[in-house]
Design an enzyme around this catalytic site. Structure first.
Site, PDB file in Angstrom:
ATOM      1  N   SER A 134       0.848  -1.200   0.000  1.00  0.00           N
ATOM      2  CA  SER A 134       0.000   0.000   0.000  1.00  0.00           C
ATOM      3  C   SER A 134       0.874   1.237   0.000  1.00  0.00           C
ATOM      4  CB  SER A 134      -0.856  -0.014   1.266  1.00  0.00           C
ATOM      5  OG  SER A 134      -1.451   1.241   1.467  1.00  0.00           O
ATOM      6  N   TYR A 158      -1.341  -1.019  10.751  1.00  0.00           N
ATOM      7  CA  TYR A 158      -1.707  -1.566   9.432  1.00  0.00           C
ATOM      8  C   TYR A 158      -0.590  -1.276   8.419  1.00  0.00           C
ATOM      9  CZ  TYR A 158      -3.528  -1.271   4.709  1.00  0.00           C
ATOM     10  OH  TYR A 158      -3.659  -1.379   3.342  1.00  0.00           O
ATOM     11  N   LYS A 162       2.376  -3.789   6.476  1.00  0.00           N
ATOM     12  CA  LYS A 162       2.693  -3.867   5.033  1.00  0.00           C
ATOM     13  C   LYS A 162       4.196  -3.696   4.814  1.00  0.00           C
ATOM     14  CE  LYS A 162      -1.437  -4.482   3.347  1.00  0.00           C
ATOM     15  NZ  LYS A 162      -1.787  -5.722   2.680  1.00  0.00           N
TER      16      LYS A 162
HETATM   17  C1  UD1 Z   1      -6.780   5.229   3.871  1.00  0.00           C
HETATM   18  C2  UD1 Z   1      -5.833   4.724   4.908  1.00  0.00           C
HETATM   19  C3  UD1 Z   1      -4.686   4.041   4.191  1.00  0.00           C
HETATM   20  C4  UD1 Z   1      -5.199   2.930   3.310  1.00  0.00           C
HETATM   21  C5  UD1 Z   1      -6.203   3.489   2.327  1.00  0.00           C
HETATM   22  C6  UD1 Z   1      -6.807   2.315   1.560  1.00  0.00           C
HETATM   23  C7  UD1 Z   1      -6.107   6.247   6.802  1.00  0.00           C
HETATM   24  C8  UD1 Z   1      -5.465   7.307   7.644  1.00  0.00           C
HETATM   25  N1  UD1 Z   1      -5.380   5.822   5.752  1.00  0.00           N
HETATM   26  O1  UD1 Z   1      -6.097   6.190   3.094  1.00  0.00           O
HETATM   27  O2  UD1 Z   1      -3.793   3.511   5.149  1.00  0.00           O
HETATM   28  O3  UD1 Z   1      -4.142   2.332   2.603  1.00  0.00           O
HETATM   29  O4  UD1 Z   1      -7.232   4.174   3.036  1.00  0.00           O
HETATM   30  O5  UD1 Z   1      -7.888   2.636   0.834  1.00  0.00           O
HETATM   31  O6  UD1 Z   1      -7.199   5.782   7.089  1.00  0.00           O
HETATM   32  N2  UD1 Z   1     -12.154  11.702   3.839  1.00  0.00           N
HETATM   33  C9  UD1 Z   1     -13.181  12.572   4.187  1.00  0.00           C
HETATM   34  N3  UD1 Z   1     -14.313  12.033   4.700  1.00  0.00           N
HETATM   35  C10 UD1 Z   1     -14.498  10.690   4.892  1.00  0.00           C
HETATM   36  C11 UD1 Z   1     -13.451   9.820   4.526  1.00  0.00           C
HETATM   37  C12 UD1 Z   1     -12.284  10.360   4.004  1.00  0.00           C
HETATM   38  O7  UD1 Z   1     -13.068  13.786   4.034  1.00  0.00           O
HETATM   39  O8  UD1 Z   1     -15.563  10.277   5.363  1.00  0.00           O
HETATM   40  C13 UD1 Z   1     -10.939  12.252   3.204  1.00  0.00           C
HETATM   41  C14 UD1 Z   1      -9.649  11.950   3.943  1.00  0.00           C
HETATM   42  O9  UD1 Z   1      -9.362  12.942   4.875  1.00  0.00           O
HETATM   43  C15 UD1 Z   1      -8.660  11.920   2.764  1.00  0.00           C
HETATM   44  C16 UD1 Z   1      -9.478  11.390   1.589  1.00  0.00           C
HETATM   45  O10 UD1 Z   1     -10.829  11.648   1.943  1.00  0.00           O
HETATM   46  O11 UD1 Z   1      -8.223  13.205   2.452  1.00  0.00           O
HETATM   47  C17 UD1 Z   1      -9.310   9.908   1.323  1.00  0.00           C
HETATM   48  O12 UD1 Z   1      -9.547   9.195   2.513  1.00  0.00           O
HETATM   49  P1  UD1 Z   1      -9.599   7.603   2.547  1.00  0.00           P
HETATM   50  O13 UD1 Z   1     -10.511   7.117   1.501  1.00  0.00           O
HETATM   51  O14 UD1 Z   1      -9.880   7.189   3.962  1.00  0.00           O
HETATM   52  O15 UD1 Z   1      -8.145   7.164   2.102  1.00  0.00           O
HETATM   53  P2  UD1 Z   1      -6.708   7.557   2.710  1.00  0.00           P
HETATM   54  O16 UD1 Z   1      -6.827   8.406   3.915  1.00  0.00           O
HETATM   55  O17 UD1 Z   1      -5.890   8.082   1.600  1.00  0.00           O
END
Ligand code: UD1
Length: 346
Positions: A134, A158, A162
């Site tokens: 990842s 997590y 990896k």
């Molecule tokens: C997350 C994991 C990462 C994992 C990846 C797999 C965390 C901190 N990191 O990454 O380890 O490999 O998923 O898919 O959880 N966001 C919102 N609202 C939400 C959800 C997310 O604003 O309800 C934003 C987050 O702040 C971020 C973006 O959307 O900026 C993407 O979030 P997310 O889909 O959770 O992925 P990652 O944080 O990149």
């Protein structure tokens, strides 16, 4: 005699965690390219229904065995029963928050599970493995786009699991250079098969953005919480490299196709090279679904970073692969899956 008979069996790819989101899409691509496979999954975070749907899509029965990756006896039975030439290793736990609360469970499943698998592979002279890593191994990168040789600094159990597995695989190669090992570092997988019959089915409240948006669009959730609008990005919200799961699945197929030619452990980013913000994702999904998606700006989520996207050029050079699906396709396909299956596989 027994060995002779087993050599006659057509070789198969063992797909651990093949019932999961990325695994199930990879099965479809493997089948299209003419590969035979056997799925090994304990369905702790996936459903047999996904395999039934894949079976329908490819119009074939799927060989699968129900078992835990840490169960060495069951794994040995599998290697005895089938002629396994390659392993694509997806099986693992993947919720960041849960990994902080239960690190032992995460290290046991992910790291110990991989050790059991590798031991069994070695004993059975199976030495080709494609591993699901990842982009989370990079932690908070000092700049973007991220290249494969950037420093590695995961910030939660997590992500560390990896990285530890990557390191273990490198040591396995040093000890036995007959091993062919590909480490695929995924950016943010989204989308679904174009049929709308298989897709991401998170249990409980989704942690990731795309399933949360999709569930809001379908009316299961009231609004999307946008975690922070004060990041140093073009609109203040977090920027990520969203990649269509079918592009990702095809990356695995390419890895299998070139694995015989590699002479060192191959580490590759699987991303598009494009970064989209949270607000851009919401807008794109509204357009693709023709639904209004309410959102609220909230506080930053702990552990989040501002921006993360890949430099995919090395993957292109080595695999002759690049992601081709657009943001609109990612959203349309996610929407088709979500609207046809509002409760996932249930
Ligand atoms: C997350 C994991 C990462 C994992 C990846 C797999 C965390 C901190 N990191 O990454 O380890 O490999 O998923 O898919 O959880 N966001 C919102 N609202 C939400 C959800 C997310 O604003 O309800 C934003 C987050 O702040 C971020 C973006 O959307 O900026 C993407 O979030 P997310 O889909 O959770 O992925 P990652 O944080 O990149």
């Amino acid at each position: 005699m027994k060995t002779h008979v087993s050599k006659l069996k057509k070789s198969k790819i063992l797909v651990t965690g093949g019932a999961g989101y990325i695994g199930s899409h990879t099965l479809v691509e493997l089948d299209l390219a003419g590969y035979d496979f056997v799925v090994y999954d304990n369905f702790c975070n996936s459903s047999k229904e996904s395999l039934r749907r894949v079976s329908k899509l490819i119009n074939k029965n799927i060989l699968f065995e129900n078992g835990d990756i840490r169960d060495s006896e069951k794994l040995q039975q599998l290697f005895t029963k089938y002629n396994i030439e390659h392993v694509i290793h997806f099986a693992g736990l993947k919720a960041v928050g849960e990994s902080v609360e239960t690190p032992i469970k995460y290290y046991d499943n992910n790291v110990n599970g991989t050790l059991v698998l590798l031991d069994c592979m070695k004993k059975n002279n199976c030495k080709k493995i494609v591993f699901s890593s990842s982009a989370t191994v990079y932690g908070d990168p000092s700049s973007t786009p991220i290249e494969e040789d950037f420093p590695l600094n995961p910030t939660n159990p997590y992500g560390k699991s990896k990285l530890f597995i990557e390191e273990i695989l490198r040591d396995v190669f040093i000890s036995d250079p007959e091993f062919k090992i590909v480490l695929l570092r995924y950016f943010n997988p989204v989308g679904a098969h174009v049929s709308g019959t298989i897709g991401e089915d998170p249990s409980g409240t989704p942690n990731n953005l795309m399933p949360f948006i999709a569930q809001t669009a379908v009316g299961k959730r009231e609004f999307v919480s946008v975690f922070g609008d004060d990041y140093n990005t073009h609109d203040g919200t977090g920027v990520r490299d969203y990649i269509h799961v079918v592009d990702l699945a095809q990356g695995h197929l390419k890895a299998i196709q070139i694995i015989n030619n590699i002479t060192e452990v191959l580490t590759l980013n699987l991303g598009t090279g494009n970064g989209y913000s949270v607000l851009e994702m919401i807008k794109a999904f509204e357009k693709a679904s023709s639904k209004n998606i309410p959102y609220k700006i909230e506080r930053r989520r702990e552990g989040d970073i501002a921006s993360c996207f890949a430099d995919p050029s090395y993957s292109f050079e080595v695999l002759k692969w690049k992601a081709t699906k657009t943001l609109d396709e990612m959203c349309k396909d996610s929407w088709r899956w979500q609207s046809n299956n509002p409760n996932g596989y249930k």
